[in-house]
Design a protein around this motif. Sequence first.
Motif, PDB file in Angstrom:
ATOM      1  N   TRP B  85     -14.916   1.073 -13.384  1.00  0.00           N
ATOM      2  CA  TRP B  85     -15.761   0.088 -12.711  1.00  0.00           C
ATOM      3  C   TRP B  85     -15.440   0.035 -11.213  1.00  0.00           C
ATOM      4  CZ3 TRP B  85     -20.191  -1.837 -12.842  1.00  0.00           C
ATOM      5  CH2 TRP B  85     -20.519  -3.064 -12.265  1.00  0.00           C
ATOM      6  N   ASN B  86     -14.154   0.120 -10.851  1.00  0.00           N
ATOM      7  CA  ASN B  86     -13.781   0.171  -9.436  1.00  0.00           C
ATOM      8  C   ASN B  86     -14.416   1.375  -8.748  1.00  0.00           C
ATOM      9  OD1 ASN B  86     -12.229  -2.106  -9.658  1.00  0.00           O
ATOM     10  ND2 ASN B  86     -10.306  -0.993  -9.932  1.00  0.00           N
ATOM     11  N   SER B  87     -14.386   2.528  -9.425  1.00  0.00           N
ATOM     12  CA  SER B  87     -15.002   3.721  -8.845  1.00  0.00           C
ATOM     13  C   SER B  87     -16.483   3.517  -8.600  1.00  0.00           C
ATOM     14  CB  SER B  87     -14.821   4.920  -9.783  1.00  0.00           C
ATOM     15  OG  SER B  87     -13.525   5.419  -9.685  1.00  0.00           O
ATOM     16  N   ILE B  88     -17.149   2.903  -9.592  1.00  0.00           N
ATOM     17  CA  ILE B  88     -18.583   2.643  -9.446  1.00  0.00           C
ATOM     18  C   ILE B  88     -18.841   1.728  -8.251  1.00  0.00           C
ATOM     19  CG2 ILE B  88     -20.579   1.521 -10.527  1.00  0.00           C
ATOM     20  CD1 ILE B  88     -20.142   3.775 -12.221  1.00  0.00           C
ATOM     21  N   LEU B  89     -18.069   0.642  -8.164  1.00  0.00           N
ATOM     22  CA  LEU B  89     -18.270  -0.322  -7.081  1.00  0.00           C
ATOM     23  C   LEU B  89     -18.040   0.337  -5.728  1.00  0.00           C
ATOM     24  CD1 LEU B  89     -16.590  -3.583  -8.413  1.00  0.00           C
ATOM     25  CD2 LEU B  89     -19.022  -3.160  -8.042  1.00  0.00           C
ATOM     26  N   LEU B 148      -7.984  -7.453   4.316  1.00  0.00           N
ATOM     27  CA  LEU B 148      -8.776  -6.731   3.327  1.00  0.00           C
ATOM     28  C   LEU B 148      -7.948  -5.730   2.519  1.00  0.00           C
ATOM     29  CD1 LEU B 148     -12.080  -5.997   5.258  1.00  0.00           C
ATOM     30  CD2 LEU B 148     -11.687  -7.644   3.442  1.00  0.00           C
ATOM     31  N   LEU B 149      -6.646  -5.605   2.869  1.00  0.00           N
ATOM     32  CA  LEU B 149      -5.822  -4.676   2.090  1.00  0.00           C
ATOM     33  C   LEU B 149      -5.793  -5.141   0.648  1.00  0.00           C
ATOM     34  CD1 LEU B 149      -2.869  -4.112   4.544  1.00  0.00           C
ATOM     35  CD2 LEU B 149      -4.545  -2.426   3.822  1.00  0.00           C
ATOM     36  N   ASP B 150      -5.616  -4.189  -0.258  1.00  0.00           N
ATOM     37  CA  ASP B 150      -5.552  -4.516  -1.673  1.00  0.00           C
ATOM     38  C   ASP B 150      -6.857  -5.054  -2.236  1.00  0.00           C
ATOM     39  OD1 ASP B 150      -3.416  -3.735  -3.096  1.00  0.00           O
ATOM     40  OD2 ASP B 150      -2.171  -5.452  -2.608  1.00  0.00           O
ATOM     41  N   SER B 151      -7.961  -4.774  -1.521  1.00  0.00           N
ATOM     42  CA  SER B 151      -9.248  -5.107  -2.110  1.00  0.00           C
ATOM     43  C   SER B 151     -10.132  -3.872  -1.987  1.00  0.00           C
ATOM     44  CB  SER B 151      -9.896  -6.286  -1.380  1.00  0.00           C
ATOM     45  OG  SER B 151     -10.563  -5.820  -0.225  1.00  0.00           O
ATOM     46  N   LEU B 152     -11.187  -3.826  -2.786  1.00  0.00           N
ATOM     47  CA  LEU B 152     -12.077  -2.664  -2.735  1.00  0.00           C
ATOM     48  C   LEU B 152     -12.730  -2.538  -1.367  1.00  0.00           C
ATOM     49  CD1 LEU B 152     -13.771  -2.794  -6.238  1.00  0.00           C
ATOM     50  CD2 LEU B 152     -11.761  -1.524  -5.524  1.00  0.00           C
ATOM     51  N   TRP B 153     -12.848  -3.659  -0.652  1.00  0.00           N
ATOM     52  CA  TRP B 153     -13.464  -3.617   0.684  1.00  0.00           C
ATOM     53  C   TRP B 153     -12.687  -2.741   1.646  1.00  0.00           C
ATOM     54  CZ3 TRP B 153     -18.254  -4.734   1.394  1.00  0.00           C
ATOM     55  CH2 TRP B 153     -18.880  -5.651   0.557  1.00  0.00           C
ATOM     56  N   SER B 227      -3.310   4.768   0.082  1.00  0.00           N
ATOM     57  CA  SER B 227      -2.710   4.135   1.254  1.00  0.00           C
ATOM     58  C   SER B 227      -2.975   2.635   1.323  1.00  0.00           C
ATOM     59  CB  SER B 227      -3.247   4.767   2.541  1.00  0.00           C
ATOM     60  OG  SER B 227      -3.243   6.157   2.460  1.00  0.00           O
ATOM     61  N   PHE B 228      -4.161   2.219   0.913  1.00  0.00           N
ATOM     62  CA  PHE B 228      -4.567   0.850   1.200  1.00  0.00           C
ATOM     63  C   PHE B 228      -4.530  -0.078  -0.007  1.00  0.00           C
ATOM     64  CE2 PHE B 228      -7.357   3.026   4.542  1.00  0.00           C
ATOM     65  CZ  PHE B 228      -6.287   3.076   5.421  1.00  0.00           C
ATOM     66  N   ILE B 229      -4.326   0.478  -1.204  1.00  0.00           N
ATOM     67  CA  ILE B 229      -4.376  -0.363  -2.396  1.00  0.00           C
ATOM     68  C   ILE B 229      -3.095  -0.214  -3.200  1.00  0.00           C
ATOM     69  CG2 ILE B 229      -5.596  -0.799  -4.546  1.00  0.00           C
ATOM     70  CD1 ILE B 229      -8.144  -0.081  -3.217  1.00  0.00           C
ATOM     71  N   LYS B 230      -2.371  -1.331  -3.322  1.00  0.00           N
ATOM     72  CA  LYS B 230      -1.136  -1.313  -4.116  1.00  0.00           C
ATOM     73  C   LYS B 230      -1.398  -1.891  -5.505  1.00  0.00           C
ATOM     74  CE  LYS B 230       2.049  -0.178  -0.879  1.00  0.00           C
ATOM     75  NZ  LYS B 230       0.999   0.544  -0.165  1.00  0.00           N
ATOM     76  N   ASP B 231      -2.296  -2.858  -5.551  1.00  0.00           N
ATOM     77  CA  ASP B 231      -2.609  -3.555  -6.788  1.00  0.00           C
ATOM     78  C   ASP B 231      -3.275  -2.579  -7.772  1.00  0.00           C
ATOM     79  OD1 ASP B 231      -3.566  -5.093  -8.782  1.00  0.00           O
ATOM     80  OD2 ASP B 231      -4.629  -6.537  -7.508  1.00  0.00           O
ATOM     81  N   LYS B 232      -2.593  -2.324  -8.884  1.00  0.00           N
ATOM     82  CA  LYS B 232      -3.083  -1.310  -9.836  1.00  0.00           C
ATOM     83  C   LYS B 232      -4.476  -1.620 -10.372  1.00  0.00           C
ATOM     84  CE  LYS B 232       0.366   1.736 -11.174  1.00  0.00           C
ATOM     85  NZ  LYS B 232       1.697   1.239 -10.785  1.00  0.00           N
ATOM     86  N   SER B 233      -4.808  -2.902 -10.472  1.00  0.00           N
ATOM     87  CA  SER B 233      -6.101  -3.250 -11.056  1.00  0.00           C
ATOM     88  C   SER B 233      -7.252  -2.986 -10.085  1.00  0.00           C
ATOM     89  CB  SER B 233      -6.114  -4.719 -11.457  1.00  0.00           C
ATOM     90  OG  SER B 233      -6.105  -5.524 -10.300  1.00  0.00           O
TER      91      SER B 233
END
Lengths: 280, 286
Positions: B85-89, B148-153, B227-233
């Motif tokens: 779902w993250n990939s789709i978004l 915005l780090l750790d978010s899909l944005w 680089s920008f996303i640490k949160d696994k979810s």
Amino acid sequence: MKIRGRKDFRGLLWILPSLLGVSVLYLLPYLDVFRRSFTGAVEEQFTGLDNYRNVLGNTAFLLAVKNTFLFTLVCIPILISAALLCAVLLFGSKYGGILKSAFLMPMALPAVSVALLWRLLFHSQGLVNQWLVWFGTGESDWMNTGKAFWILVAGYIWKNLGYDIILWMAGLSGISESIYEAARVDGAGGWQCFLRITLPNLKSSLYTITVLSFLNSFKVFREVYLVAGDYPHESIYMMQHLFNNWFQSFSFDKLSAAAVMEGGVLLLVILLLQKIWRTD
Amino acid sequence: MYLRLHLGRKAIWIILIVLALMAVYPVIFLSVGSLMGADELEDSLGAVVSGTEGYVSFPILPKYPTLQHFAEVLLDSPEFFVMFWNSILITFGVLGGQFVVGTMAAWGFARYDFPCRRGIFLVYIILMLLPFQVLMLSDYLLLDRLLLLDSLWAIILPGMFSTFPVFIMYRFFAEIPDSLIESARLDGAREWQLLWYIALPMGSSGIIAALVLGFLEYWSLIEQPLSFIKDKSKLPLSVFLPDITITDKAGFMFAVSVITFLPAIMVFMGGRDYLEQGIMAGAVKE
């Protein structure tokens, strides 16, 4: 003058959203990095060229630069000539379309999907070693020796061959048939046509493809990741690994100086490409 | 082809076909593996997966094809769905933004003369050709400041304003004949109508080419999420690195790999011609 002015204003309006985004997201932050490259890591006081000196004296940086250039020097000639050969053979042939699509497919495959295959192929007990044993030659530990470099070369060519074939074919389609016909009337053979007509006419394509392949070789991280994951053998330690490491350890002083230097070098290369595009 | 390479034409074609098979081999290999039963996988891959003696071997077709691994991925692993779902978004967020922002900018560059036009366009070309690593720190510092780090944005926002699609679409918009636009203007068309009724339909192959290239790029993203996303979810599927050394997990990994490449291969198959046009447009002089 007034009408002209209004027209200009409208053109800017169309690009305004994009330009705003580009300025805020790319240009201004890069200027900030440029400023940071002259300051210390913690308390931001001016340190002159210290960061640049540190980076240029850093062994990891020199290793990454050396590997990147070595990789470029080996890969680009192989890739470009193999792609040219394939393009010439596929151009205008009946089955060219299908094969061309086959060569392009690696471009579409996400690196993580292929990583699984790659690891099974080049594991010390993997498929390639099995085949080598069948052929009677000795096995190798592919990923943990200098051979990893050659695996990366193969991976890069595997991934980019189709892309370069397309570019060469675009160049080939620009050569008019009448030149070939005239040459054949004069009794020129296949090789003569290739050497005297095809190659000289592809000169500007060659420049473009070389420069684009060079720029793409800095983006080789995905393939390295595909080949070796996070911790590669030192023979395939590339710029992106170094940048990642400095990033993880918050060495923003070195990172900013390195980003400015790499940006500067690539800027020169891109301007050279621009000049080629302008002059022909 | 007009030039005849007499030297072993057939041999050359055989080499070409072998190379082409190597190019598509991963797709075949992963598909076959994903359909093999757990026992068969253990037999074939035991040497790597669970460290038994000997080497890996791999059959051309599975002996007893089964969908058990796909069922396992699709029914029993919620974390996979989150990543999918993250990939789709990410992908559609970026493409949607590129479509709106990019078409407008490409239209502006292709059809209007304004101050600094050439200079701004050169900046766009430079940005399009720079590798991620050069802009990584500046991206990070900005995203940090914008929280915005750790978010899909963190991935979507810079992607929306990528200059690459602008360049591709620009090339297609520039080929629309002037006379058509002039006559539409004389008939009283407004500026936005020119974009809507002329540029979008006539430049559609350029827009599709840019979107196809964009899809393949953002579906396979590695550097940015790492680089920008640490949160696994919040991670996308493209950084789901298979760990093949876990016993019993091999089939699962094969199925995940197949599901990951399937959307990309579908876009590739459907958009091959556009992809080729896009590649060519990205390399031809301004």
